[in-house]
Design a protein around this motif. Structure first.
Motif, mmCIF file in Angstrom:
data_model
loop_
_atom_site.group_PDB
_atom_site.id
_atom_site.type_symbol
_atom_site.label_atom_id
_atom_site.label_comp_id
_atom_site.label_asym_id
_atom_site.label_seq_id
_atom_site.Cartn_x
_atom_site.Cartn_y
_atom_site.Cartn_z
ATOM 1 N N UNK A 49 0.851 -1.195 0.000
ATOM 2 C CA UNK A 49 0.000 0.000 0.000
ATOM 3 C C UNK A 49 0.881 1.237 0.000
ATOM 4 N N UNK A 50 1.103 1.822 -1.158
ATOM 5 C CA UNK A 50 2.002 2.991 -1.237
ATOM 6 C C UNK A 50 1.483 4.198 -0.480
ATOM 7 N N UNK A 51 0.219 4.166 -0.047
ATOM 8 C CA UNK A 51 -0.324 5.254 0.776
ATOM 9 C C UNK A 51 0.166 5.181 2.214
ATOM 10 N N UNK A 52 0.689 4.021 2.616
ATOM 11 C CA UNK A 52 1.121 3.865 3.997
ATOM 12 C C UNK A 52 -0.038 3.858 4.972
ATOM 13 N N UNK A 53 -1.156 3.278 4.552
ATOM 14 C CA UNK A 53 -2.337 3.169 5.420
ATOM 15 C C UNK A 53 -2.828 1.723 5.409
ATOM 16 N N UNK A 57 -4.517 -5.837 1.101
ATOM 17 C CA UNK A 57 -4.594 -7.308 1.027
ATOM 18 C C UNK A 57 -3.635 -7.815 -0.044
ATOM 19 N N UNK A 58 -3.276 -9.079 0.121
ATOM 20 C CA UNK A 58 -2.582 -9.830 -0.920
ATOM 21 C C UNK A 58 -3.440 -11.069 -1.157
ATOM 22 N N UNK A 64 -4.022 -5.227 -3.229
ATOM 23 C CA UNK A 64 -4.998 -4.129 -3.322
ATOM 24 C C UNK A 64 -4.992 -3.299 -2.049
ATOM 25 N N UNK A 65 -5.243 -1.990 -2.205
ATOM 26 C CA UNK A 65 -5.569 -1.129 -1.066
ATOM 27 C C UNK A 65 -6.939 -0.537 -1.319
ATOM 28 N N UNK A 66 -7.429 0.279 -0.444
ATOM 29 C CA UNK A 66 -8.781 0.875 -0.396
ATOM 30 C C UNK A 66 -9.786 -0.167 0.121
#
Ligand SMILES: N[C@@H](CCC(=O)N[C@@H](CS)C(=O)NCC(=O)O)C(=O)O
Length: 206
Positions: A49-53, A57-58, A64-66
């Motif tokens: 998660x490049x957002x660091x939040x 999941x993998x 995926x993030x969000x």
């Protein structure tokens, strides 16, 4: 290899955790805390998660993030789990309610939460909390009407749309739920589901 879900249950990670419980998918839970800046900034986590939040999941190599995108993905790719819609209109209605939750509800619910509880007291602005709560009332009326004559958002029955909106509205009672009896009953139906209870019980472990 199993589905991996990153993020403590006391965060938006509750959404994919609840979805995985509903779907009966085996998963590994990695309870990264949203205040653990070292963990969130680690290159291995940023790759997820490049957002660091959280959450992230993998899913067998698909990263995926969000949180709401993740629950939609899990429901759509496991239709046998019952969270996706069987009707022709259902998938579009799931997107409608999920985007409504993300754009019309979550920013206001977050503003209210931040200015009543989350921020340090000296940074809270009660007028912003009250403004958010006031703006939410017209949206909650829309929800109340939708579930007045059917138990869930879609005629299909409980779907990921209910999961997403109920999770975004986790503080419905404090946001004016007493004025919206059908929405409140719907919320209790959603959160009372055994899978929701199992996911929420994970909060006690962290
Ligand atoms: N829109 C994102 C929001 C993710 C998010 O802000 N997560 C919080 C925890 S609930 C977080 O990790 N915060 C840490 C930070 O912002 O540094 C989602 O729904 O996944």
């Amino acid at each position: 290899m199993t589905l991996k879900i990153y993020g403590v249950a006391a965060s938006r990670a509750i959404r994919p955790l609840w979805a995985a419980e509903e779907l009966g998918i085996p998963y590994e839970h990695i309870p990264v805390h949203y205040q653990d800046t070292a963990a969130l900034n680690a290159p291995a986590f940023r790759a997820l998660n490049p957002n660091g939040t959280v959450p992230a999941i993998d899913d067998h190599g698909l990263v995926l993030f969000e949180s709401l995108a993740i629950t939609l993905h899990l429901a759509r790719t496991r239709p046998e789990g019952g969270l996706w819609a069987a009707s022709a209109a259902g998938p579009s209605q799931i997107l409608q309610w999920t985007l409504w939750a993300a754009t019309e509800i979550e920013p206001l619910a977050r503003q209210w939460f931040h200015h009543t509880s989350f921020l340090p007291p000296e940074q809270r602005r009660p007028e912003l909390a009250e403004a958010a709560r006031a703006q939410l009332q017209t949206r909650l009326r829309v929800l109340d009407q939708q579930v007045e004559e059917q138990p869930y958002l879609l005629a299909d029955g409980f779907t990921v749309a209910d999961l997403n909106l109920a999770a975004v509205l986790q503080r419905l009672a404090a946001l004016g739920g007493e004025h919206f009896p059908h929405a409140t009953a719907w919320h209790q139906r959603c959160l009372g589901r055994p899978a929701a209870q199992r996911a929420m019980a994970l909060r006690q472990l962290q």
